[in-house]
Scaffold this active site. Structure first.
Site, short mmCIF file in Angstrom:
data_model
loop_
_atom_site.label_atom_id
_atom_site.label_comp_id
_atom_site.label_asym_id
_atom_site.label_seq_id
_atom_site.Cartn_x
_atom_site.Cartn_y
_atom_site.Cartn_z
N ASP A 1 33.07 41.51 39.64
CA ASP A 1 33.67 40.17 39.60
C ASP A 1 32.71 39.21 38.89
O ASP A 1 32.67 38.02 39.21
CB ASP A 1 34.03 39.65 41.00
CG ASP A 1 35.04 38.50 40.92
OD1 ASP A 1 35.63 38.29 39.85
OD2 ASP A 1 35.21 37.80 41.93
N HIS B 1 35.33 39.83 34.47
CA HIS B 1 35.90 38.72 33.68
C HIS B 1 35.11 38.60 32.38
O HIS B 1 33.93 38.26 32.40
CB HIS B 1 35.78 37.41 34.46
CG HIS B 1 36.60 37.41 35.71
ND1 HIS B 1 37.92 37.03 35.75
CD2 HIS B 1 36.29 37.80 36.98
CE1 HIS B 1 38.39 37.17 36.98
NE2 HIS B 1 37.41 37.64 37.75
N HIS C 1 35.97 45.48 38.03
CA HIS C 1 36.53 44.12 38.16
C HIS C 1 35.62 43.18 37.35
O HIS C 1 34.55 42.80 37.81
CB HIS C 1 36.56 43.69 39.63
CG HIS C 1 37.19 42.34 39.84
ND1 HIS C 1 38.22 42.13 40.73
CD2 HIS C 1 36.97 41.13 39.26
CE1 HIS C 1 38.58 40.86 40.69
NE2 HIS C 1 37.82 40.23 39.80
N HIS D 1 43.96 39.85 44.47
CA HIS D 1 43.01 38.87 45.01
C HIS D 1 43.57 38.47 46.37
O HIS D 1 44.48 37.64 46.45
CB HIS D 1 42.89 37.66 44.08
CG HIS D 1 41.89 36.65 44.56
ND1 HIS D 1 40.79 36.27 43.84
CD2 HIS D 1 41.82 35.97 45.74
CE1 HIS D 1 40.08 35.38 44.54
NE2 HIS D 1 40.69 35.18 45.70
N HIS E 1 37.32 42.68 45.38
CA HIS E 1 36.13 41.96 45.86
C HIS E 1 36.19 41.62 47.34
O HIS E 1 36.18 40.46 47.73
CB HIS E 1 35.85 40.71 45.03
CG HIS E 1 37.06 39.86 44.70
ND1 HIS E 1 37.93 39.40 45.64
CD2 HIS E 1 37.53 39.39 43.51
CE1 HIS E 1 38.88 38.69 45.05
NE2 HIS E 1 38.66 38.68 43.76
N LYS F 1 47.14 42.90 37.89
CA LYS F 1 46.38 42.08 38.84
C LYS F 1 47.25 40.96 39.39
O LYS F 1 47.81 40.17 38.62
CB LYS F 1 45.16 41.49 38.11
CG LYS F 1 44.35 40.47 38.92
CD LYS F 1 43.52 41.13 40.00
CE LYS F 1 42.84 40.12 40.89
NZ LYS F 1 41.69 39.48 40.31
O1 DOR Z 1 34.74 33.36 41.99
C1 DOR Z 1 35.66 33.77 41.32
N1 DOR Z 1 35.71 33.54 39.98
N2 DOR Z 1 36.63 34.45 41.91
C2 DOR Z 1 37.74 34.82 41.26
O2 DOR Z 1 38.59 35.41 41.86
C3 DOR Z 1 37.94 34.43 39.84
C4 DOR Z 1 36.67 34.21 39.18
C5 DOR Z 1 36.81 33.53 37.84
O3 DOR Z 1 37.69 33.91 37.07
O4 DOR Z 1 36.01 32.63 37.54
ZN ZN Z 2 37.73 38.20 39.68
#
Ligand code: DOR
Ligand code: ZN
Length: 339
Positions: A240, A14, A12, A134, A168, A95
């Site tokens: 995450d 980003h 997971h 999520h 998460h 997702k």
């Molecule tokens: O804290 C988070 N940041 N939770 C998420 O689900 C998305 C993520 C983000 O993309 O910044």
């Molecule tokens: Zn995330």
């Protein structure tokens, strides 16, 4: 003392886009063999062309590092069968975000009417495309994830062949749900294994620890630790890691997300050692379980960690990591890609 991890996977992640992607991609690609890439860009990834083009941008940003981006698509309830069939070869999962629940999720699902989602979910189930969720309602912030468990249960029983990954997870209720349904799985982050809400807001407010779902109570962290440290076979590591520019975190409207990519393996090594969990369990949590759950084979990579204090930098290319300027007890010694 050193510790060898084979082919760590971050299920997971980003990686963002443009300048941010260029700034942070290497932090994951250096030590991980692959990662499941979240689709919440602006606009989100909803077409095959976008998946393919985003993957190319990621590969360009990671340069010479050996790292497999496992791509995802942003869930929409109107994807038809022909589209899903054609995109399935390019993606590892889809997702689903409840609308507005977190960063860039405005185009997500509102209301959770299972009948409205049925078409897409049945086709995903038929095609063997896992569904990552999520899982938070729009209730009181501390209760959102526990309230969502009943939605997970409805989905898991309505689509018994669909692999559903509770992303998460932060609560004991989610950990317990894992054992009630064969087709429920979960990712756990490094930060939720380390902190509780006290660390975020119990003293001075710590914006770099603010994320969604918010960190919960000590007993929730305990349940997460139990699942991760025992390498519960339905649980895998997903950081995450969610970078935001420093000004977006240190602001009166703080963006949600903890940037852990550069330190995740080190702090997991430290936790597993402290809690006397074996290296085999860490290896399963960090790679083996994900390989089995997703039916993937991570590319070869050997990460050698050593028990040597490491002072976490204040910033990585403008992004403040978790534990910035603090000392952690493991360092990355070497990374070998290939066999
Ligand atoms: O804290 C988070 N940041 N939770 C998420 O689900 C998305 C993520 C983000 O993309 O910044
Ligand atoms: Zn995330």
């Amino acid at each position: 003392m050193s510790l060898i991890l084979h082919s760590p996977l971050d299920m997971h992640l980003h990686l963002r886009d443009e300048k941010m992607l260029e700034n942070i991609a290497q932090a994951s690609a250096h030590t991980f063999a692959g990662g499941l890439i979240m689709p919440n860009l602006v606009p989100p990834i909803t077409s095959k062309e976008e998946v393919v083009a985003y993957k190319q941008r990621i590969l360009k940003a990671i340069g010479k590092e050996q790292f497999t981006p496992y791509m995802t698509l942003f869930f929409k309830s109107d994807y038809d069968k022909a589209f899903l069939e054609s995109v399935s070869e390019e993606i590892t999962a889809i997702k689903l975000y409840p609308a507005g629940i977190t960063t860039n999720s405005e185009g997500g699902v509102s209301g959770f009417d299972i009948e409205a989602l049925r078409g897409t979910l049945e086709t995903m189930s038929e095609l063997g495309i896992p569904l990552c969720i999520h899982g938070e309602t729009n209730g009181f912030v501390m209760d959102r994830e526990a309230e969502f468990v009943s939605i997970y249960e409805k989905l898991a029983s309505a689509f018994p062949k669909l692999k559903i990954i509770m992303e998460h997870i932060t609560t004991k209720e989610s950990v317990e749900a894992l054992d009630r349904f064969e087709n429920l799985y979960a990712t756990i982050t490094a930060h939720h294994l380390m902190i509780t809400l006290d660390d975020v807001a119990g003293g001075m407010l710590r914006p770099h620890l603010f994320c969604k779902p918010i960190a919960k109570r000590p007993e929730d962290r305990e349940a997460l630790r139990k699942a991760a440290l025992s390498a519960h076979p339905k649980v895998m590591f997903g950081s995450d890691s969610a970078p935001h520019p420093q000004h977006a975190k240190e602001s009166c409207g703080c963006a949600a997300g903890v940037f852990t990519a550069p330190i995740a393996l080190q702090i997991l090594a430290e936790l597993f050692e402290k809690e006397a969990a074996s290296q085999e369990k860490l290896q399963a949590f960090i790679c083996g379980n994900a390989e089995k759950i997703y039916g993937i084979k991570a590319q070869p990579k050997k990460v050698v960690l050593e028990k040597k204090p490491f002072k976490v930098p204040q910033r990585y290319n403008g992004v403040v990591p978790m534990y910035a300027e603090e000392e952690i007890s493991y360092s990355i010694k070497e990374v070998h890609s290939g066999q």
